[in-house]
Design a protein around this motif. Structure first.
Motif, mmCIF file in Angstrom:
data_model
loop_
_atom_site.group_PDB
_atom_site.id
_atom_site.type_symbol
_atom_site.label_atom_id
_atom_site.label_comp_id
_atom_site.label_asym_id
_atom_site.label_seq_id
_atom_site.Cartn_x
_atom_site.Cartn_y
_atom_site.Cartn_z
ATOM 1 N N SER A 1 15.279 -8.507 -7.772
ATOM 2 C CA SER A 1 16.458 -9.341 -7.565
ATOM 3 C C SER A 1 17.642 -8.411 -7.312
ATOM 4 N N MET A 2 18.719 -8.979 -6.835
ATOM 5 C CA MET A 2 19.912 -8.172 -6.533
ATOM 6 C C MET A 2 20.431 -7.444 -7.769
ATOM 7 N N GLU A 3 20.176 -7.989 -8.966
ATOM 8 C CA GLU A 3 20.683 -7.397 -10.201
ATOM 9 C C GLU A 3 19.769 -6.303 -10.766
ATOM 10 N N ASP A 4 18.559 -6.218 -10.262
ATOM 11 C CA ASP A 4 17.599 -5.238 -10.790
ATOM 12 C C ASP A 4 17.975 -3.814 -10.419
ATOM 13 N N LYS A 5 17.357 -2.898 -11.148
ATOM 14 C CA LYS A 5 17.467 -1.479 -10.825
ATOM 15 C C LYS A 5 16.096 -1.002 -10.368
ATOM 16 N N LEU A 6 16.078 -0.226 -9.294
ATOM 17 C CA LEU A 6 14.842 0.359 -8.795
ATOM 18 C C LEU A 6 14.760 1.785 -9.317
ATOM 19 N N ARG A 7 13.622 2.112 -9.878
ATOM 20 C CA ARG A 7 13.395 3.456 -10.397
ATOM 21 C C ARG A 7 12.384 4.138 -9.493
ATOM 22 N N LEU B 1 1.877 11.819 -5.313
ATOM 23 C CA LEU B 1 2.173 10.390 -5.418
ATOM 24 C C LEU B 1 3.671 10.132 -5.557
ATOM 25 N N ALA B 2 4.075 8.959 -5.104
ATOM 26 C CA ALA B 2 5.438 8.474 -5.309
ATOM 27 C C ALA B 2 5.324 7.069 -5.899
ATOM 28 N N THR B 3 6.282 6.705 -6.746
ATOM 29 C CA THR B 3 6.245 5.389 -7.388
ATOM 30 C C THR B 3 7.599 4.704 -7.293
ATOM 31 N N VAL B 4 7.542 3.375 -7.322
ATOM 32 C CA VAL B 4 8.756 2.561 -7.439
ATOM 33 C C VAL B 4 8.498 1.589 -8.581
ATOM 34 N N THR B 5 9.464 1.494 -9.497
ATOM 35 C CA THR B 5 9.346 0.596 -10.645
ATOM 36 C C THR B 5 10.538 -0.344 -10.675
ATOM 37 N N VAL B 6 10.237 -1.630 -10.885
ATOM 38 C CA VAL B 6 11.263 -2.649 -11.104
ATOM 39 C C VAL B 6 10.852 -3.371 -12.375
ATOM 40 N N GLY B 7 11.683 -3.291 -13.405
ATOM 41 C CA GLY B 7 11.327 -3.892 -14.688
ATOM 42 C C GLY B 7 10.026 -3.280 -15.200
ATOM 43 N N SER B 8 9.010 -4.112 -15.404
ATOM 44 C CA SER B 8 7.726 -3.606 -15.896
ATOM 45 C C SER B 8 6.691 -3.490 -14.778
ATOM 46 N N THR B 9 7.096 -3.699 -13.532
ATOM 47 C CA THR B 9 6.178 -3.615 -12.390
ATOM 48 C C THR B 9 6.336 -2.272 -11.700
ATOM 49 N N THR B 10 5.230 -1.551 -11.590
ATOM 50 C CA THR B 10 5.230 -0.253 -10.930
ATOM 51 C C THR B 10 4.205 -0.260 -9.812
ATOM 52 N N VAL B 11 4.604 0.237 -8.650
ATOM 53 C CA VAL B 11 3.663 0.438 -7.558
ATOM 54 C C VAL B 11 3.651 1.926 -7.223
ATOM 55 N N THR B 12 2.465 2.418 -6.929
ATOM 56 C CA THR B 12 2.275 3.836 -6.638
ATOM 57 C C THR B 12 1.630 3.970 -5.269
ATOM 58 N N SER B 13 2.023 5.001 -4.539
ATOM 59 C CA SER B 13 1.494 5.177 -3.191
ATOM 60 C C SER B 13 1.201 6.651 -2.913
ATOM 61 N N GLU B 14 0.124 6.855 -2.162
ATOM 62 C CA GLU B 14 -0.102 8.169 -1.567
ATOM 63 C C GLU B 14 0.711 8.204 -0.282
ATOM 64 N N PHE C 1 7.341 2.065 1.104
ATOM 65 C CA PHE C 1 7.302 0.929 0.186
ATOM 66 C C PHE C 1 8.076 -0.212 0.811
ATOM 67 N N THR C 2 7.757 -1.444 0.405
ATOM 68 C CA THR C 2 8.548 -2.603 0.811
ATOM 69 C C THR C 2 9.174 -3.184 -0.452
ATOM 70 N N ILE C 3 10.477 -3.426 -0.394
ATOM 71 C CA ILE C 3 11.192 -4.069 -1.482
ATOM 72 C C ILE C 3 11.500 -5.481 -1.010
#
Length: 174
Positions: free
Chosen positions: A91-97, A48-61, A168-170
């Motif tokens: 948002s432009m100010e966010d960090k993607l994890r 799995l791979a994940t992308v997190t922005v703030g408290s929102t996390t999406v996970t993908s196979e 993923f789509t940002i």
């Protein structure tokens, strides 16, 4: 009193006790066999791979994965163009994890933006943080020239060969 006398007193003959145990044993063996058949019919899940922005996390196979074997160049190009999988807003100010399964990190992974490599060298860590602004810069159609959405792909690589692609789509929040 003997064991046979105990069984006679309880109203059970010795044959009845044996048949009950045999039935339970046969049922247990049948359940185990059915479970094994069910497991072999399942596809092995991809890492799995994940992308997190703030408290929102999406996970993908993986969009494309061949159990750790190299994918052909045509297959990789096709996978990078596939629908972009899970969507997360930033948002432009966010960090993607970005987070990847340790199996992906062991080989190495890199990020592609809209189908193009964004890094020179593969990363071997399971986690990294990148400013969201890096994914929207220079795009068309948004305020200030920033892209409204970007397809981001995580590509597992080993010795120059792609082993898997996660999409993923940002989407840019205003």
């Amino acid at each position: 009193m003997t064991v046979t006398d105990d069984l006679a007193v309880s109203g059970r003959a010795s044959g009845e006790l044996g048949r009950g145990k045999r039935r339970r044993a046969a049922a247990a063996v049948g359940a185990v066999a059915l479970g094994l058949v069910a497991l072999t019919a399942c596809d092995k899940p991809t890492p799995l791979a994940t992308v997190t922005v703030g408290s929102t996390t999406v996970t993908s196979e993986a969009a494309c994965y061949d159990d750790g074997d190299a994918l052909g160049n045509e297959k990789v190009a096709s996978c990078l163009k596939e629908s972009a999988g899970e969507t997360v807003k930033a948002s432009m100010e966010d960090k993607l994890r970005f987070g990847v399964d340790p199996k992906i990190a062991d080989e190495g992974w890199t990020i592609f933006i809209n189908g193009q490599p964004a890094e020179q060298e593969p990363n071997k860590k399971t986690y990294r943080t990148i400013p969201a602004s890096a994914f929207f810069a220079g795009g068309q159609g948004g305020a200030g020239g920033a892209a409204a959405k970007t397809q981001v792909s995580i590509v597992e690589v080993s010795t120059g060969k792609a082993l898997g692609v996660w999409n993923f789509t940002i989407e840019r929040e205003s």
